[in-house]
Write a protein that holds these residues in place. Structure first.
Motif, PDB file in Angstrom:
ATOM      1  N   GLY A 132      -5.246  -2.254   4.562  1.00 12.54           N
ATOM      2  CA  GLY A 132      -5.186  -2.525   3.139  1.00 12.54           C
ATOM      3  C   GLY A 132      -3.940  -1.936   2.497  1.00 12.54           C
ATOM      4  O   GLY A 132      -3.276  -2.585   1.680  1.00 12.54           O
ATOM      5  N   VAL A 136      -1.054  -3.849   0.251  1.00 12.07           N
ATOM      6  CA  VAL A 136      -0.639  -3.491  -1.117  1.00 12.07           C
ATOM      7  C   VAL A 136       0.873  -3.234  -1.153  1.00 12.07           C
ATOM      8  O   VAL A 136       1.580  -3.716  -2.048  1.00 12.07           O
ATOM      9  CB  VAL A 136      -1.425  -2.265  -1.626  1.00 12.07           C
ATOM     10  N   GLY A 161      -4.544   3.222  -1.398  1.00 10.11           N
ATOM     11  CA  GLY A 161      -4.225   3.567  -0.018  1.00 10.11           C
ATOM     12  C   GLY A 161      -3.556   4.920   0.121  1.00 10.11           C
ATOM     13  O   GLY A 161      -3.471   5.692  -0.839  1.00 10.11           O
ATOM     14  N   GLU A 235     -12.889   3.260  -4.798  1.00  7.36           N
ATOM     15  CA  GLU A 235     -12.999   4.717  -4.622  1.00  7.36           C
ATOM     16  C   GLU A 235     -13.106   5.443  -5.960  1.00  7.36           C
ATOM     17  O   GLU A 235     -13.684   6.518  -6.051  1.00  7.36           O
ATOM     18  CB  GLU A 235     -11.781   5.271  -3.857  1.00  7.36           C
TER      19      GLU A 235
HETATM   20  C1  LIG Z   1      -9.102  -1.252  -3.301  1.00 12.58           C
HETATM   21  C2  LIG Z   1      -8.464  -0.693  -2.063  1.00 12.58           C
HETATM   22  N1  LIG Z   1      -7.167  -0.897  -1.842  1.00 12.58           N
HETATM   23  C3  LIG Z   1      -6.567  -0.420  -0.746  1.00 12.58           C
HETATM   24  C4  LIG Z   1      -7.254   0.308   0.203  1.00 12.58           C
HETATM   25  C5  LIG Z   1      -6.558   0.831   1.416  1.00 12.58           C
HETATM   26  O1  LIG Z   1      -6.994   0.154   2.555  1.00 12.58           O
HETATM   27  P1  LIG Z   1      -6.801   0.795   4.007  1.00 12.58           P
HETATM   28  O2  LIG Z   1      -7.668   1.991   4.091  1.00 12.58           O
HETATM   29  O3  LIG Z   1      -7.203  -0.317   4.951  1.00 12.58           O
HETATM   30  O4  LIG Z   1      -5.349   1.128   4.135  1.00 12.58           O
HETATM   31  C6  LIG Z   1      -8.622   0.551   0.007  1.00 12.58           C
HETATM   32  C7  LIG Z   1      -9.390   1.345   0.960  1.00 12.58           C
HETATM   33  O5  LIG Z   1     -10.427   1.916   0.664  1.00 12.58           O
HETATM   34  C8  LIG Z   1      -9.244   0.035  -1.164  1.00 12.58           C
HETATM   35  O6  LIG Z   1     -10.554   0.241  -1.416  1.00 12.58           O
END
Ligand SMILES: Cc1ncc(COP(=O)(O)O)c(C=O)c1O
Length: 447
Positions: A132, A136, A161, A235
């Motif tokens: 993720g 982003v 992230g 989160e």
């Molecule tokens: C809304 C959001 N964006 C980005 C991320 C980051 O993703 P990753 O942990 O796969 O890097 C998360 C992870 O919890 C998230 O909830």
């Protein structure tokens, strides 16, 4: 398409054979502590042996009810049969060529599917990544190239992230940022619409006007490349902005040549009862980032958006060795097929209908939960000191611990650490979910 959608070989029950964590998990944890970096923590150190549907079975033989889905990932259930079969087929043919070297069909098929499912009927393109955070980062890169501007707007309580740029975009210092700076520049944070904590009567439009006014004064619309927002914050506490907030921001972006990026990494893929959380208000973002629920547990992430924005980047400007790995792509296609066949959007709405009234009644009866909110299979209980807005992190933590001890995997979140979040796999059975809620309810009543 031979596999059934559910795992039938794993009993859907809560079963406690030992204390939680059991002796084998405790021993494994000791082994881990001398091998694994201390900075990588685990919510509940029971070590997994098997998982499927709505349960996780640990190495001591305990079967726990899963209300976390590995943080919103195993939407179709763990080791979902169709995903397993797709992975098995894919892995027997080739494990990697690198799409940037010799490409393959499943990457293209995932892109087609994302272009079809994400909001809006305009021409779209997709690029695939591993996590993720990476999605982003790439969405921001794309927006900057397309607009030839640099500033990026993020919001209070945001989580995007743990890489350098996404740490800058993430709001909460502890544990995500503390000591890890300096962070990337040209990131500006604006107030979110947080109905539970905003002044009484503030509408979504008011909250958007507050943020827009600050953007215009502190940055200037002409310098803003992108506004980045989670349509339901993850989160940060499963914060659902007031109606009208997202549409007003999106309209302002369109009027000012700013790229509106919806981070649907946690809220996407049926989680909120529609394919994407933006769908609830008919918001059509310019770019959408996805990951988590997309591939049934295999690492895959994407940026999908308007063709003219995505194609603004020079050839070779986007990519990465593993981005759109063939096994992960096969898993994504099988996961999406499962979501369609089982109508997991309807399942999420059923889960909301099962959880919401019960938790609202519990909040009213105990006075310990200031607000129950969320959509679909993404529901939060925000704990506050009775009769006030004062966050009660100790209560959330005590409830989570009590649930863990009783064999229910439950997660906390929130800027103030005072939120219990419910994210069950959307294939969880009604009885199993009900039993999980019994345990949760008893823990809250015992506070
Ligand atoms: C809304 C959001 N964006 C980005 C991320 C980051 O993703 P990753 O942990 O796969 O890097 C998360 C992870 O919890 C998230 O909830």
């Amino acid at each position: 398409m031979t596999a059934s959608a559910f795992r039938t070989d794993i009993v859907q029950e809560r079963r406690l054979r030992t204390a939680i964590p059991g002796p084998k998990s405790v021993a494994m944890h000791q082994r881990r502590q001398v091998a694994v970096a201390a900075g990588v923590a685990s919510t509940l150190p029971v070590y997994t042996a098997d998982a499927g549907g709505g349960v996780i079975v640990d190495i001591d033989g305990n079967s726990l009810i899963d209300l976390g889905s590995g943080i919103a990932v195993t939407t179709v259930g763990n080791a979902a049969p169709r995903v397993v079969e797709a992975v098995r087929n894919a892995v027997e043919h080739f494990t990697h060529t690198c799409f940037m070297v010799t490409p393959y069909e499943d990457y293209v098929a995932v892109a087609e599917k994302l272009n079809q499912l994400t909001p809006g009927r305009h021409a779209k393109r997709t690029a695939l990544f591993n996590s993720g955070s990476e999605a982003v980062e790439n969405a921001v890169k794309i927006a900057r190239v397309a607009t030839k501007r640099t500033a990026v707007v993020a919001f209070d309580h945001a989580y995007h992230g743990r890489t350098n740029l996404t740490m800058a975009l993430t709001a909460k210092a502890m544990p995500y940022k503390k000591g890890f700076g300096p962070f990337a520049g040209e990131v500006y944070r604006m107030p979110m619409s947080y109905p539970f904590r905003d002044v009484e009567g503030m509408t979504g439009k008011d909250a958007a006007a507050r943020a827009i006014s600050m953007i215009e004064k502190q940055i200037g619309a002409d310098d803003v490349a992108a506004v980045l927002i989670e349509p339901v914050q993850g989160e940060g506490g499963f914060i659902v902005p007031a109606d009208g907030f997202l549409p007003a921001l999106s309209e302002w972006c369109t009027a000012n040549g700013v790229v509106f990026i919806a981070d649907e990494i946690q809220s996407g893929f049926c989680r909120t009862g529609s394919w994407f959380a933006c769908d609830h208000e008919g918001v059509v973002p310019d770019l959408v980032t996805t990951a988590k629920g997309i591939a049934g547990g295999l690492p895959l992430a994407a940026v999908t958006g308007r063709a003219e924005i995505m194609d603004a980047v020079h050839p070779g400007g986007l990519g990465g060795t593993y981005g759109g790995n063939p096994i992960a792509c096969a898993a994504a296609l099988a996961s999406i097929e499962t979501m369609e066949e089982l109508d997991l959007n309807a399942a999420a709405r059923r889960i909301e209908a099962q959880i919401m009234p019960r938790m609202k009644a519990l909040a009213a009866a105990t006075g310990r939960i200031g607000e129950v909110r969320g959509r679909g299979g993404m529901i939060a209980l925000e704990f506050t000191v009775a009769g006030s807005l004062e966050p009660d992190a100790a209560a959330a933590s005590a409830v989570a611990k009590a649930c863990h001890a009783q064999g229910v995997v439950i997660l906390t979140c929130g800027t103030y650490g005072n939120v219990i979040r419910l994210l069950p796999p959307l294939v969880i059975g009604e009885d199993l979910l009900s039993e999980g809620l019994d345990v949760l309810e008893a823990a809250v009543r015992a506070l």
